[in-house]
Design an enzyme around this catalytic site. Structure first.
Site, PDB file in Angstrom:
ATOM      1  N   ALA A  10       0.807  -1.222   0.000  1.00  0.00           N
ATOM      2  CA  ALA A  10       0.000   0.000   0.000  1.00  0.00           C
ATOM      3  C   ALA A  10       0.839   1.271   0.000  1.00  0.00           C
ATOM      4  O   ALA A  10       0.308   2.370   0.078  1.00  0.00           O
ATOM      5  CB  ALA A  10      -0.923  -0.001   1.215  1.00  0.00           C
ATOM      6  N   GLY A  11       2.149   1.112  -0.095  1.00  0.00           N
ATOM      7  CA  GLY A  11       3.026   2.294  -0.060  1.00  0.00           C
ATOM      8  C   GLY A  11       2.779   3.188  -1.270  1.00  0.00           C
ATOM      9  O   GLY A  11       2.209   2.757  -2.278  1.00  0.00           O
ATOM     10  N   ARG A  15       9.438   7.156  -4.505  1.00  0.00           N
ATOM     11  CA  ARG A  15      10.775   7.173  -5.106  1.00  0.00           C
ATOM     12  C   ARG A  15      10.793   6.642  -6.541  1.00  0.00           C
ATOM     13  O   ARG A  15      11.774   6.765  -7.248  1.00  0.00           O
ATOM     14  CB  ARG A  15      11.749   6.368  -4.223  1.00  0.00           C
ATOM     15  CG  ARG A  15      12.058   7.050  -2.909  1.00  0.00           C
ATOM     16  CD  ARG A  15      12.694   6.112  -1.896  1.00  0.00           C
ATOM     17  NE  ARG A  15      11.719   5.271  -1.220  1.00  0.00           N
ATOM     18  CZ  ARG A  15      12.013   4.359  -0.280  1.00  0.00           C
ATOM     19  NH1 ARG A  15      13.270   4.154   0.057  1.00  0.00           N
ATOM     20  NH2 ARG A  15      11.068   3.636   0.282  1.00  0.00           N
ATOM     21  N   LYS A  22       3.666   1.141  -7.706  1.00  0.00           N
ATOM     22  CA  LYS A  22       4.977   0.475  -7.728  1.00  0.00           C
ATOM     23  C   LYS A  22       4.873  -1.036  -7.944  1.00  0.00           C
ATOM     24  O   LYS A  22       5.567  -1.597  -8.791  1.00  0.00           O
ATOM     25  CB  LYS A  22       5.721   0.770  -6.425  1.00  0.00           C
ATOM     26  CG  LYS A  22       7.061   0.067  -6.332  1.00  0.00           C
ATOM     27  CD  LYS A  22       7.964   0.643  -5.275  1.00  0.00           C
ATOM     28  CE  LYS A  22       7.647   0.160  -3.884  1.00  0.00           C
ATOM     29  NZ  LYS A  22       8.681   0.593  -2.911  1.00  0.00           N
ATOM     30  N   GLN A  74      -5.572   0.038   3.195  1.00  0.00           N
ATOM     31  CA  GLN A  74      -4.906   1.046   4.019  1.00  0.00           C
ATOM     32  C   GLN A  74      -5.106   2.370   3.272  1.00  0.00           C
ATOM     33  O   GLN A  74      -4.402   2.657   2.300  1.00  0.00           O
ATOM     34  CB  GLN A  74      -3.404   0.722   4.173  1.00  0.00           C
ATOM     35  CG  GLN A  74      -2.691   1.639   5.152  1.00  0.00           C
ATOM     36  CD  GLN A  74      -1.167   1.547   5.060  1.00  0.00           C
ATOM     37  OE1 GLN A  74      -0.617   1.153   4.030  1.00  0.00           O
ATOM     38  NE2 GLN A  74      -0.479   1.927   6.128  1.00  0.00           N
ATOM     39  N   THR A  80       4.654   0.863   7.329  1.00  0.00           N
ATOM     40  CA  THR A  80       4.555  -0.602   7.215  1.00  0.00           C
ATOM     41  C   THR A  80       3.867  -1.221   8.437  1.00  0.00           C
ATOM     42  O   THR A  80       3.139  -2.217   8.304  1.00  0.00           O
ATOM     43  CB  THR A  80       5.958  -1.215   7.053  1.00  0.00           C
ATOM     44  OG1 THR A  80       6.836  -0.644   8.042  1.00  0.00           O
ATOM     45  CG2 THR A  80       6.535  -0.936   5.678  1.00  0.00           C
ATOM     46  N   GLU A 156      16.167   2.285  10.944  1.00  0.00           N
ATOM     47  CA  GLU A 156      16.137   2.751   9.559  1.00  0.00           C
ATOM     48  C   GLU A 156      17.294   3.718   9.316  1.00  0.00           C
ATOM     49  O   GLU A 156      17.747   4.402  10.255  1.00  0.00           O
ATOM     50  CB  GLU A 156      14.801   3.457   9.272  1.00  0.00           C
ATOM     51  CG  GLU A 156      13.590   2.540   9.333  1.00  0.00           C
ATOM     52  CD  GLU A 156      13.704   1.338   8.421  1.00  0.00           C
ATOM     53  OE1 GLU A 156      13.804   1.523   7.199  1.00  0.00           O
ATOM     54  OE2 GLU A 156      13.694   0.194   8.933  1.00  0.00           O
ATOM     55  N   LYS A 352      -4.238 -16.184 -40.052  1.00  0.00           N
ATOM     56  CA  LYS A 352      -5.047 -15.640 -38.958  1.00  0.00           C
ATOM     57  C   LYS A 352      -6.211 -16.564 -38.660  1.00  0.00           C
ATOM     58  O   LYS A 352      -6.940 -16.943 -39.579  1.00  0.00           O
ATOM     59  CB  LYS A 352      -5.575 -14.251 -39.351  1.00  0.00           C
ATOM     60  CG  LYS A 352      -6.227 -13.538 -38.211  1.00  0.00           C
ATOM     61  CD  LYS A 352      -7.452 -12.717 -38.577  1.00  0.00           C
ATOM     62  CE  LYS A 352      -8.611 -13.540 -39.009  1.00  0.00           C
ATOM     63  NZ  LYS A 352      -9.846 -12.784 -39.213  1.00  0.00           N
ATOM     64  N   ASN A 387     -11.504 -13.232 -47.071  1.00  0.00           N
ATOM     65  CA  ASN A 387     -12.415 -13.624 -45.980  1.00  0.00           C
ATOM     66  C   ASN A 387     -13.352 -12.518 -45.548  1.00  0.00           C
ATOM     67  O   ASN A 387     -14.296 -12.758 -44.809  1.00  0.00           O
ATOM     68  CB  ASN A 387     -11.601 -14.117 -44.769  1.00  0.00           C
ATOM     69  CG  ASN A 387     -10.643 -13.055 -44.251  1.00  0.00           C
ATOM     70  OD1 ASN A 387     -10.215 -12.177 -45.002  1.00  0.00           O
ATOM     71  ND2 ASN A 387     -10.316 -13.124 -42.981  1.00  0.00           N
TER      72      ASN A 387
HETATM   73  C1  UD1 Z   1      11.319  -1.381   4.630  1.00  0.00           C
HETATM   74  C2  UD1 Z   1      11.774  -1.582   6.087  1.00  0.00           C
HETATM   75  C3  UD1 Z   1      13.295  -1.740   6.115  1.00  0.00           C
HETATM   76  C4  UD1 Z   1      13.715  -2.893   5.235  1.00  0.00           C
HETATM   77  C5  UD1 Z   1      13.168  -2.751   3.823  1.00  0.00           C
HETATM   78  C6  UD1 Z   1      13.407  -4.021   3.047  1.00  0.00           C
HETATM   79  C7  UD1 Z   1      10.215  -0.357   7.509  1.00  0.00           C
HETATM   80  C8  UD1 Z   1       9.998   0.888   8.317  1.00  0.00           C
HETATM   81  N1  UD1 Z   1      11.393  -0.436   6.860  1.00  0.00           N
HETATM   82  O1  UD1 Z   1      11.896  -0.179   4.187  1.00  0.00           O
HETATM   83  O2  UD1 Z   1      13.729  -1.972   7.433  1.00  0.00           O
HETATM   84  O3  UD1 Z   1      15.121  -2.989   5.216  1.00  0.00           O
HETATM   85  O4  UD1 Z   1      11.749  -2.493   3.844  1.00  0.00           O
HETATM   86  O5  UD1 Z   1      13.134  -3.854   1.703  1.00  0.00           O
HETATM   87  O6  UD1 Z   1       9.375  -1.209   7.523  1.00  0.00           O
HETATM   88  N2  UD1 Z   1       3.891  -0.124   2.546  1.00  0.00           N
HETATM   89  C9  UD1 Z   1       2.555  -0.150   2.866  1.00  0.00           C
HETATM   90  N3  UD1 Z   1       2.037   0.915   3.537  1.00  0.00           N
HETATM   91  C10 UD1 Z   1       2.780   1.970   3.924  1.00  0.00           C
HETATM   92  C11 UD1 Z   1       4.143   1.990   3.609  1.00  0.00           C
HETATM   93  C12 UD1 Z   1       4.683   0.912   2.926  1.00  0.00           C
HETATM   94  O7  UD1 Z   1       1.848  -1.081   2.552  1.00  0.00           O
HETATM   95  O8  UD1 Z   1       2.222   2.882   4.538  1.00  0.00           O
HETATM   96  C13 UD1 Z   1       4.448  -1.244   1.754  1.00  0.00           C
HETATM   97  C14 UD1 Z   1       5.073  -0.786   0.468  1.00  0.00           C
HETATM   98  O9  UD1 Z   1       4.130  -0.852  -0.596  1.00  0.00           O
HETATM   99  C15 UD1 Z   1       6.230  -1.761   0.267  1.00  0.00           C
HETATM  100  C16 UD1 Z   1       6.539  -2.230   1.675  1.00  0.00           C
HETATM  101  O10 UD1 Z   1       5.466  -1.864   2.493  1.00  0.00           O
HETATM  102  O11 UD1 Z   1       5.857  -2.872  -0.522  1.00  0.00           O
HETATM  103  C17 UD1 Z   1       7.837  -1.605   2.193  1.00  0.00           C
HETATM  104  O12 UD1 Z   1       7.679  -0.200   2.191  1.00  0.00           O
HETATM  105  P1  UD1 Z   1       8.844   0.762   1.748  1.00  0.00           P
HETATM  106  O13 UD1 Z   1       8.377   2.160   1.898  1.00  0.00           O
HETATM  107  O14 UD1 Z   1       9.388   0.345   0.453  1.00  0.00           O
HETATM  108  O15 UD1 Z   1       9.900   0.480   2.910  1.00  0.00           O
HETATM  109  P2  UD1 Z   1      11.470   0.588   2.840  1.00  0.00           P
HETATM  110  O16 UD1 Z   1      11.858   1.987   2.999  1.00  0.00           O
HETATM  111  O17 UD1 Z   1      11.974  -0.149   1.675  1.00  0.00           O
HETATM  112 CA    CA Z   2      11.166  -0.937  -0.187  1.00  0.00          CA
END
Ligand code: UD1
Ligand code: CA
Length: 471
Positions: A10-11, A15, A22, A74, A80, A156, A352, A387
């Site tokens: 849900a991120g 980036r 994504k 979400q 996360t 982090e 075809k 055809n």
């Molecule tokens: C996260 C971890 C990090 C780890 C890395 C591995 C956290 C805080 N950090 O960082 O420790 O090393 O993954 O790849 O967890 N997502 C949601 N809802 C949100 C935010 C994110 O569902 O509100 C999902 C995103 O879609 C993604 C995943 O969670 O698939 C990870 O989120 P992302 O923002 O990419 O975390 P990272 O910064 O990569």
């Molecule tokens: Ca990530």
């Protein structure tokens, strides 16, 4: 072991700098999220919960084989940790291990996850995670351990001190949590620096409560890379491409030049097949054993039988090419076609939605559309099935052992009976009975001396013109 899985997807993917969600980016013919789901299916979880955000409808639509999948919404990307909280209602009544994975780590293999779950169960952990050694640790959370190597917390990059930043062991984002440990989520606090709930906080929460936790470090494999940027997406595509090619080499396929071929992740190939440069095998294509695929061929969602030869610069879409058939060079097989056993489709032939019987040949410059062609038929150069009447498509039926002379047009709907012959240059508008010769061309006439007469006429007219010009 009873297993449920949660995929965090849900991120906002900020980036990536793109409007495409994504997790719906394509990775070698399969969407990123689908790769993750395909891996999870292999573990046979009781249910899978996908946590999706603003793109939830798009995500739901994109998923293939959605049985056992639940969706949690979400609405706001609040981290996360908050994402996993949103999955909790869909896990109601489940007792066992909850495997949590990120939707943006599509290279993780089922073998690795199985190994991890085994370690988790063996150690009787309430919470555990996979860590790995990264050459570029800045995009991951660092694993903080005490002097006895016990894991204390995940920090982090943005919150890490200089000395913590030098740690190369990082969090993969894969966790196993016993259902009775899910209550730990309630103790999460908002991370003020980012305004999010970090799932990684669960580690020190568990530690502080004396809950049994472990981080299993699984080396420095590329399979754990998380995709946050387009650069990382490209890197993952390359890695996936190499993995796919290696898999087929191990199973007896040879590639003249591995760098220039593209093979989708769902493609299947048989032993002894040889693939030349610049070949694209896409979608759910299956290529049999002992086939030869020459350069510049693209095959999409099609099945190619054992021993078939696909010659240079050919496009095959949504069709079946049976054993030992030969197609190309420069042929186009369009959706819904079937090329029979040992049949030959040659240069500049377009087929075809047609069935071509076994042993039938259409070797040059031909259009075959909406046709049912029997066995051992010979289609001469320049034959066209007409055809389409401008409104509707009509069927041409050609029975076994028919001979169609070159440059013939078959105006559909029309049927050519078994063993019939069509004289070259004919336009066939009526059904032709079996074993009959059909000719529909104008009879040839000879006008003796015509050419000489024409020559003298042209010369005298030229002479007149010069006289005119002199005046
Ligand atoms: C996260 C971890 C990090 C780890 C890395 C591995 C956290 C805080 N950090 O960082 O420790 O090393 O993954 O790849 O967890 N997502 C949601 N809802 C949100 C935010 C994110 O569902 O509100 C999902 C995103 O879609 C993604 C995943 O969670 O698939 C990870 O989120 P992302 O923002 O990419 O975390 P990272 O910064 O990569
Ligand atoms: Ca990530």
């Amino acid at each position: 072991m009873k297993l449920a899985a949660v995929v965090l997807a849900a991120g906002l993917g900020t980036r990536m700098n793109s409007s495409v969600p994504k997790v719906l980016n394509d990775l070698n013919g399969t969407l990123m999220l689908q790769h993750v789901l395909n891996t999870l299916y292999k573990l046979k979880p009781k249910r899978i919960v996908v946590v999706a955000g603003m793109h939830i409808e798009e995500i739901k639509k994109s998923i293939q084989d959605g049985s056992n999948i639940f969706f949690a919404h979400q609405k706001e990307a609040r981290g996360t940790g908050d994402a996993l909280v949103k999955a909790v209602p869909s896990l109601r009544g489940f007792q066992g291990t909850v495997l949590v994975v990120n939707g943006d780590t599509p290279l993780i293999t089922p073998e690795t996850l199985k190994k991890f779950l085994l370690l988790h169960t063996k150690r009787r952990d309430t919470l555990s995670l996979i860590s790995f050694i990264s050459r570029e640790p800045d995009s991951y959370g660092r694993v903080i351990r005490d002097e006895r190597e016990n894991v204390l917390s995940i920090i982090e990059n943005r919150d890490a001190t200089v000395s913590q930043k030098s740690i190369k062991e990082v969090n993969s984002g894969v966790y196993a949590i016993e259902s009775q440990g899910m209550g730990l989520l309630k103790a999460m606090k908002l991370n003020e620096s980012k305004g999010e709930y970090y799932l990684t906080d669960l580690v020190h929460i568990a530690k502080n409560k004396g809950v049994k936790i472990d981080a299993f470090c699984m080396g420095s494999k590329d399979e754990f890379i998380g995709i946050n940027t387009h650069q990382e997406l490209e890197k993952a595509r390359q890695l996936m491409k190499d993995r796919i090619i290696r898999r087929w080499i191990d199973r007896g396929v040879s590639f003249v030049d591995t760098t220039s071929v593209f093979i989708s992740s769902d493609v299947k190939m048989g032993k002894g097949t040889i693939v030349y440069p610049n070949v694209h095998l896409e979608g759910k294509t299956k290529v049999g054993r002992g086939c030869t695929i020459y350069p510049n061929v693209r095959i999409q969602n099609s099945t190619v039988g054992d021993g078939a030869i696909i010659k240079d610069s050919t496009l095959i879409e949504g069709s079946v090419v049976k054993n030992r058939a030969s197609v190309g060079p420069f042929a186009h097989i369009r959706p819904g076609s079937e090329i029979g056993t040992g049949a030959r489709i040659g240069n500049f032939v377009e087929v075809k939605k047609s069935v071509i019987g076994s042993g039938t040949k259409a070797s040059h410059l031909t259009y075959i559309g909406n046709a049912k062609i029997g066995k051992d038929v010979n289609i001469g150069a320049g034959t066209i099935t007409c055809n389409y009447d401008g409104y509707k498509k009509h069927i041409t039926v050609i029975k076994d052992k028919v001979f169609i002379g070159s440059d013939s047009q078959l105006i559909a709907p029309v049927k050519i009976g078994k063993g019939a012959y069509i004289g070259a240059g004919s336009t066939i508008i009526k059904d032709v009975p079996a074993n009959t010769l059909a000719l529909s061309r104008v009879e040839q006439r000879h006008i003796k001396g015509w050419a000489l007469k024409r020559k003298s006429k042209v010369q005298s007219s030229k002479f007149k013109v010069t006289k005119k010009e002199r005046r």
